[in-house]
Design a protein around this motif. Structure first.
Motif, PDB file in Angstrom:
ATOM      1  N   LEU A   1       0.845  -1.184   0.000  1.00 24.13           N
ATOM      2  CA  LEU A   1       0.000   0.000   0.000  1.00 24.13           C
ATOM      3  C   LEU A   1       0.883   1.237   0.000  1.00 24.13           C
ATOM      4  O   LEU A   1       1.785   1.371   0.830  1.00 24.13           O
ATOM      5  CB  LEU A   1      -0.913   0.011   1.226  1.00 24.13           C
ATOM      6  CG  LEU A   1      -1.895   1.188   1.309  1.00 24.13           C
ATOM      7  CD1 LEU A   1      -2.939   1.081   0.197  1.00 24.13           C
ATOM      8  CD2 LEU A   1      -2.585   1.237   2.670  1.00 24.13           C
ATOM      9  N   LEU A   2       0.628   2.118  -0.959  1.00 24.63           N
ATOM     10  CA  LEU A   2       1.336   3.391  -1.029  1.00 24.63           C
ATOM     11  C   LEU A   2       0.417   4.488  -0.510  1.00 24.63           C
ATOM     12  O   LEU A   2      -0.749   4.570  -0.903  1.00 24.63           O
ATOM     13  CB  LEU A   2       1.742   3.721  -2.471  1.00 24.63           C
ATOM     14  CG  LEU A   2       2.493   2.653  -3.266  1.00 24.63           C
ATOM     15  CD1 LEU A   2       2.930   3.229  -4.605  1.00 24.63           C
ATOM     16  CD2 LEU A   2       3.678   2.124  -2.489  1.00 24.63           C
ATOM     17  N   TYR A   3       0.957   5.317   0.364  1.00 29.49           N
ATOM     18  CA  TYR A   3       0.219   6.460   0.894  1.00 29.49           C
ATOM     19  C   TYR A   3       0.923   7.707   0.388  1.00 29.49           C
ATOM     20  O   TYR A   3       2.091   7.931   0.668  1.00 29.49           O
ATOM     21  CB  TYR A   3       0.214   6.423   2.418  1.00 29.49           C
ATOM     22  CG  TYR A   3      -0.930   7.137   3.078  1.00 29.49           C
ATOM     23  CD1 TYR A   3      -1.936   6.430   3.716  1.00 29.49           C
ATOM     24  CD2 TYR A   3      -1.011   8.522   3.072  1.00 29.49           C
ATOM     25  CE1 TYR A   3      -2.995   7.079   4.343  1.00 29.49           C
ATOM     26  CE2 TYR A   3      -2.062   9.177   3.691  1.00 29.49           C
ATOM     27  CZ  TYR A   3      -3.053   8.461   4.314  1.00 29.49           C
ATOM     28  OH  TYR A   3      -4.098   9.105   4.922  1.00 29.49           O
TER      29      TYR A   3
ATOM     30  N   ALA B   1       0.181   2.272   8.885  1.00 28.05           N
ATOM     31  CA  ALA B   1       1.611   2.088   8.664  1.00 28.05           C
ATOM     32  C   ALA B   1       2.084   2.895   7.457  1.00 28.05           C
ATOM     33  O   ALA B   1       3.128   3.566   7.496  1.00 28.05           O
ATOM     34  CB  ALA B   1       1.915   0.605   8.463  1.00 28.05           C
ATOM     35  N   ALA B   2       1.330   2.849   6.352  1.00 28.88           N
ATOM     36  CA  ALA B   2       1.713   3.611   5.160  1.00 28.88           C
ATOM     37  C   ALA B   2       1.667   5.102   5.430  1.00 28.88           C
ATOM     38  O   ALA B   2       2.512   5.866   4.948  1.00 28.88           O
ATOM     39  CB  ALA B   2       0.791   3.248   3.996  1.00 28.88           C
TER      40      ALA B   2
ATOM     41  N   VAL C   1       9.526   6.554   1.459  1.00 28.32           N
ATOM     42  CA  VAL C   1       9.997   5.916   2.690  1.00 28.32           C
ATOM     43  C   VAL C   1       9.188   4.644   2.895  1.00 28.32           C
ATOM     44  O   VAL C   1       7.956   4.648   2.771  1.00 28.32           O
ATOM     45  CB  VAL C   1       9.843   6.843   3.905  1.00 28.32           C
ATOM     46  CG1 VAL C   1      10.126   6.088   5.198  1.00 28.32           C
ATOM     47  CG2 VAL C   1      10.780   8.041   3.779  1.00 28.32           C
ATOM     48  N   ILE C   2       9.885   3.551   3.190  1.00 25.13           N
ATOM     49  CA  ILE C   2       9.232   2.270   3.469  1.00 25.13           C
ATOM     50  C   ILE C   2       9.040   2.140   4.978  1.00 25.13           C
ATOM     51  O   ILE C   2       9.948   2.447   5.764  1.00 25.13           O
ATOM     52  CB  ILE C   2      10.059   1.101   2.918  1.00 25.13           C
ATOM     53  CG1 ILE C   2      10.170   1.228   1.395  1.00 25.13           C
ATOM     54  CG2 ILE C   2       9.422  -0.231   3.277  1.00 25.13           C
ATOM     55  CD1 ILE C   2      11.035   0.174   0.753  1.00 25.13           C
ATOM     56  N   PHE C   3       7.883   1.698   5.369  1.00 27.13           N
ATOM     57  CA  PHE C   3       7.527   1.655   6.779  1.00 27.13           C
ATOM     58  C   PHE C   3       8.434   0.711   7.563  1.00 27.13           C
ATOM     59  O   PHE C   3       8.775  -0.386   7.110  1.00 27.13           O
ATOM     60  CB  PHE C   3       6.076   1.201   6.935  1.00 27.13           C
ATOM     61  CG  PHE C   3       5.659   0.999   8.369  1.00 27.13           C
ATOM     62  CD1 PHE C   3       5.384   2.084   9.183  1.00 27.13           C
ATOM     63  CD2 PHE C   3       5.548  -0.282   8.895  1.00 27.13           C
ATOM     64  CE1 PHE C   3       4.993   1.899  10.499  1.00 27.13           C
ATOM     65  CE2 PHE C   3       5.166  -0.474  10.209  1.00 27.13           C
ATOM     66  CZ  PHE C   3       4.886   0.621  11.016  1.00 27.13           C
TER      67      PHE C   3
END
Length: 730
Positions: free
Chosen positions: A319-321, A428-429, A444-446
């Motif tokens: 999931l991308l936020y 998280a995203a 940035v990756i969680f």
């Protein structure tokens, strides 16, 4: 009256029995026909009535032919009445046939019983026969009258019902059609012309199956077959017709087979135009599922999709936020229409950057989410897609005829772990996106540690209002010196806040949360009041004015009222100090004209204007020719690696030469070593600041250092401070 007159003329020659017979004969011959004559208007009936009267009068004298005519005449009158010849029949008050019949039974009884009663009283057999005959004739006439009345009233009611039915059908929103046993239309109501632009006569004679064409033909044929198999039971169907202009119209049709019903003998078809309702339903579905502005899926649909994918767990997903940086600046500077244009453009570009298996949605405001599925190589696929998104979103966006803006996006990436819910994946995203936005990193990756940061963010948003209201933040001042002599030239005011539980909060975090809480204007006023109080303290201690540089973020600049702010700073006059307003290059990404107007207001009030961190943003250098700027501050990124030997060919030297061409002063930031000091002097820079000359300090410490001509620190321990602390953003 006639009977009395006749008896007066002939009474002398008649005995009592003859008089009685004459009276009854005359009554029977005249009373009922005269009543009928008053009620029925017809020349033939009038003639028949007169004939009856004549025969009755003549028959009373004993003539057999006349007596026979007297008996036949009522029969003739009755036949004429029953034949249906046009007669005048007055309306009864109650138009129901049954009620009318009941009313007339009273008259029938009187007419029948009256003569018989007279004959019975007189006791003569001849009199009784005469009385009975007259009663029967009277009854016969009245029965005929009742038959005609009932027939007339039934016809009248039927005609009224037909008129009402026609009026209702012709003015109904529904179209009614009737087909015969062969399925051929023989009646189509007039509303078909109003609804579909087709004349009724153009449809009469066509098979009922020809009403529908195209994809719905088979469905319509099945509806007709079903109705034929279920006589008397309505069968409904939703179809699509084409009107006279070729425009498809959605309709609902109800078919009832009434071909075996007497009086109908037709296949009844009722058609309702439901195009507007279908369009409304489609619009409601679209609004429930899609975002109105961008056409992407909304939060609800995207959450359902993520939940479904997490439950399926058959392939890797992510999931991308996504959040648009500086969106509020564009929105505030250009207006909401420009902000909407940016969001639409970002949505379109996101769609173009994704694969077919990916799902994009708008969560609200300037936030988007993207569900990535079918990831064969998750790390590689995520990297490729995010790079596409960044590249697509960085292209200039046209918001007006000759206006374009460049925006960037911050992307947070989260991959599900076993047992994670959709809400937790979104959280998280979002946490990863916030880190990317805060640290100015593209993607940035969680990581699990970021959830703590997210909690801190929520706490900060709750506490920032209290800090502004209670004044628990502080202003520190970092000295600015003349590089040639080291003499004190002024100070840059820097915001500091020590949170009671989270500890020290960096300035840009504090500003971000103040903006998120809608307190940017309140914070700006509070900072101005702090600076004015510190200027007063400096003046009281030293008797000299102090030149202070005050930072304004892009959000502050978009909302600031320059005159009101200067009113706060210049209370009691600004004799206690001079002011420089520092703005960053990102402020130039908005409405340059609006920015220039605000800076002109500051210049008109006697302020200087400086562009902070120059060289790190993406504003056009051409803006420097139109903006009222006095200083360029060379960012520490271009100073930290400077050496005396390579200084002249460095990017810092290029910025300095540009400033000289534009008649601007330069200030070098982040000078922390003697070598850096010498290097910036070598490129011609006259002013500088950094930990080599002094840390950011409270006004009381700055006052204590007053009078020192040389602020260059010779304390090796100070220079050994960790670089991370020394290079914190202001």
């Amino acid at each position: 009256a006639v009977a009395t007159l006749w008896m007066a003329l002939h009474g002398a020659g008649l005995d009592t029995g003859a008089l009685s017979s004459a009276f009854l004969m005359t009554w029977g011959a005249l009373a009922t026909p005269c009543v009928m004559t008053a009620m029925l208007s017809s020349a033939l009936l009038l003639a028949a009535t007169l004939l009856t009267a004549f025969s009755g009068v003549a028959g009373s004298t004993g003539g057999r032919l006349e007596a026979a005519l007297w008996v036949l005449a009522p029969i003739l009158v009755s036949l004429i009445i029953v034949s249906g010849l046009p007669v005048y029949i007055p309306r009864a008050r109650d138009h129901r046939p049954g009620a009318m019949t009941t009313q007339r039974l009273v008259t029938l009884t009187v007419l029948c019983v009256g003569p018989v009663a007279v004959g019975a009283v007189l006791g003569s057999e001849e009199m009784l026969v005469l009385a009975l005959s007259s009663s029967l004739m009277a009854a016969l006439l009245l029965v005929a009258r009742i038959v005609v009345s009932v027939r007339y009233e039934i016809a009248h009611v039927q005609a009224t019902a037909d008129v009402r039915f026609d009026a209702l059908i012709e003015h109904s929103a529904e179209v009614v059609a009737l087909a015969d046993r062969n399925g051929i239309l023989f009646y189509v109501s007039r509303p078909v012309e109003r609804a579909f632009g087709i004349r009724p006569q153009d449809l009469v004679g066509l098979p009922a199956t020809d009403l529908v064409v195209g994809d719905y033909l088979e469905s319509w044929a099945e509806t007709l077959r079903t109705a034929a198999d279920r006589p008397g039971i309505p069968v409904e169907s939703r179809l699509e017709l084409v009107d006279s202009r070729g425009i498809p119209r959605h309709v609902e049709a109800t078919v009832v087979d009434l071909r075996d019903v007497d009086g109908v003998n037709a296949l009844s078809i009722t058609v309702r135009d439901v195009t507007e309702r279908v369009q409304l339903e489609s619009e409601l579905v679209r609004r429930v599922r899609l975002d109105d502005l961008t056409g992407l899926f909304n939060r609800h649909v995207l959450t359902d999709r993520v939940t479904h994918v997490l439950e399926r767990r058959d392939q890797p997903c992510a999931l991308l936020y996504l959040d648009v940086n500086d969106f509020k600046l564009v929105n505030d500077s250009y207006g909401h229409a420009a902000g909407d244009a940016v969001l639409k453009a970002i949505a379109d570009r996101i769609q173009q950057a994704l694969r077919r298996a990916d799902t994009a949605g708008r969560l609200g405001g300037d936030e988007f989410a993207i569900l990535l599925e079918e990831l064969k190589d998750p790390d590689r696929d995520i990297a490729i897609i995010t790079e596409r998104i960044h590249a697509a979103c960085m292209a200039p966006i046209r918001i007006a005829e000759n206006e374009r803006v460049v925006v960037r996006v911050a992307v947070g990436v989260a991959r599900p772990t076993p047992g994670m819910s959709a809400a937790e994946l979104f959280q998280a995203a979002d946490a990863a996106m916030y880190v990317a936005k805060r640290e100015h990193r593209g993607t940035v990756i969680f990581e699990p540690s970021m959830s703590v940061s997210n909690d801190s963010r929520l706490r900060l948003m709750q506490d920032v209002g209290k800090a502004i209201e209670q004044g628990t933040f502080a202003m520190h001042y970092q000295p600015i010196v003349h590089l040639d002599t080291g003499a004190f030239a002024g100070a840059e005011a820097l915001l500091r806040w020590h949170h009671p539980t989270l500890g020290r909060v960096l300035p840009h975090h504090f500003l971000d949360h103040a903006d998120a809480a809608g307190l940017t204007s309140e914070l700006t006023d509070a900072i101005a009041n702090k600076i004015r109080a510190d200027l007063d303290a400096w003046w009281s201690a030293t008797g000299t004015p102090l030149h202070v540089a005050m930072n304004l973020s892009a959000e502050q600049l978009a909302r600031v009222d320059a005159k009101a702010l200067m009113g706060l700073l210049m209370q009691d006059g600004l004799a206690h100090g001079r002011l420089t307003i520092e703005v960053t290059e990102t402020s130039m990404l908005g409405d340059v004209t609006a920015v220039a107007e605000v800076l002109d207001d500051f210049r008109a009030a006697g302020c200087h204007v400086a562009i902070d961190d120059f060289g790190t943003g993406h504003a056009s250098i051409g803006y420097l020719r139109t903006l009222p700027v006095d200083h360029l501050k060379i960012d520490r990124e271009f100073v930290k690696d400077l050496t005396a030997g390579a200084a002249v060919s460095s990017f810092a030297a290029t910025i300095h030469r540009l400033a000289c061409d534009l008649s601007l002063e330069t200030v070098a930031e982040g000078i922390e070593t003697v070598e850096q000091h010498e290097a910036v002097r070598a490129i011609g820079c006259r002013l500088g600041q950094g930990w080599l000359f002094g840390r950011p300090m409270p006004m009381s410490d700055l006052v204590a250092a007053h009078g020192q001509q040389q602020l260059v620190s010779a304390d090796p321990a100070l220079l050994a401070e960790p670089l991370a602390e020394a290079t914190e953003p202001s």
